[in-house]
Enzyme design. Sequence first.
Site, short mmCIF file in Angstrom:
data_model
loop_
_atom_site.label_atom_id
_atom_site.label_comp_id
_atom_site.label_asym_id
_atom_site.label_seq_id
_atom_site.Cartn_x
_atom_site.Cartn_y
_atom_site.Cartn_z
N GLU A 1 -43.31 39.60 -26.82
CA GLU A 1 -41.94 39.11 -27.01
C GLU A 1 -41.33 39.65 -28.29
OE1 GLU A 1 -42.75 34.98 -24.48
OE2 GLU A 1 -42.84 34.99 -26.68
N GLY B 1 -46.94 18.15 -33.18
CA GLY B 1 -46.68 19.28 -32.30
C GLY B 1 -46.65 18.78 -30.87
N GLY C 1 -49.11 18.22 -28.69
CA GLY C 1 -50.11 17.20 -28.39
C GLY C 1 -49.79 15.88 -29.05
#
Length: 458
Positions: free
Chosen positions: A188, A30, A32
């Site tokens: 959203e 991901g 990181g």
Amino acid sequence: MSSSTSSPPASRAATAAARTRPHIVIIGCGFGGLEATRALQRAEVDITVIERTNHHLFQPLLYQVATAGLAAPSIAAPVRVLFRRYPNVTTLLGEVGGVDPAARKVELKDGTQIGYDHLIVAAGATHSYFGRDDWAENAPGLKTLADAFDIRRRMLMSFEAAEREPDAQRQRALLTFAVIGAGPTGVEMAGTMAEIARHTLSGEFRRIDPGSAEVLLIEGGSRVLQAMPEELSAKALVQLQKLGVQVRLDSRVTDIDATGLSIQRADGSSERIDSRCIVWAAGVAASPLGRLLGDATGVPVDRAGRIKVEPDLSLAGHPEISVVGDLAAAMSHVPGKEPKPVPGVSPGAKQMGRTAAANILARLAGRPTQAFRYRDYGNLATIGRNSAVVDLATPFGPLRMSGRIAWQFWLFAHVYFLIGFRNRLVVLMDWASAYWSFQRYARVVPDVPEMKKKPQQP
């Protein structure tokens, strides 16, 4: 004969040198894990990246896939493509089942064992239903492409089922969409669902009016976007209501089943809402790997399953193990100030990934490691067409925007951080097309056998 089958001296020397280099294993690709790998890929180390999917996912735009605004390849990139030019980076597709700190080995669920000299754990987060995991079947969360495809299917098939449903009460339930949780993802999702109902699907159905669909945003707190300043939270609420979203604040979900959900308000009153499409955006928990790692190392984890890390992001008693991103209960250490918790956002994961990589290189060079310091660049969330809120941190104080200008800033910021030129170009083209036509062309779903069945009774 023997000379023709043996490796050239230079090749043998290179192989021997490679075997003596430190081996760094990175679990997860991901934000990181990706940043950590990028920071290490040119160093004199060997890297193994273990990822349970074959792609890196730009999660901030995942809701766009769920709402048919973007195709999956626009926000994802194959992990092997990202590192194909770096022969010291090996990618393995697999799911980690445990870590043996004493033997310095990572074990995959298929039994494969991988040794390491240094380990970076960036396994990310999953959904939290606050002890009600049985709700997951009827209220999926949004963390992976599979989640996005599931939500897209549920949303579009609700309209299709309503078109052929003769009973008015069941039709109303099919045209009621509930989003639980008013953080950025929930806001959203709700705003985009309202736009789809009122604009995208206009004129496409003959027996129903998609614009009559009800989109509910349910929040247990007193305002939406609670991480934002109150003034921006209030503006976001107004923009949601203009889009037609019904916002229920101070409303706690008490039950979810196949036909809808129940909520309890702050005044003690309750309400039953019939809905066939419910999206969970209310809770996040660290990957289960956090608790496994905590048990193996003796390092405590918090209620959300995040493992406590030292100031330099390593584990107490195990400096060779670093944890970053949503899996880390990390603090930001600014000289002269009290340490503050690091928020679970993508910039934090990226910064932690780079810091963990830098500290590994420092250890290898015999230098002291550095405490992690989070740099807060602000928050932003889009609500719908020409609607967004932005809270930026600048050297001169906070810069806050809402409406069209905030939406434009949000748009270009997300395009900028996408992986690869192709993805940036495709997303810009898709968004430009959607802006002028109100259409969403990623509305293809596979065959859905369950829609052949008669809808359930409310």
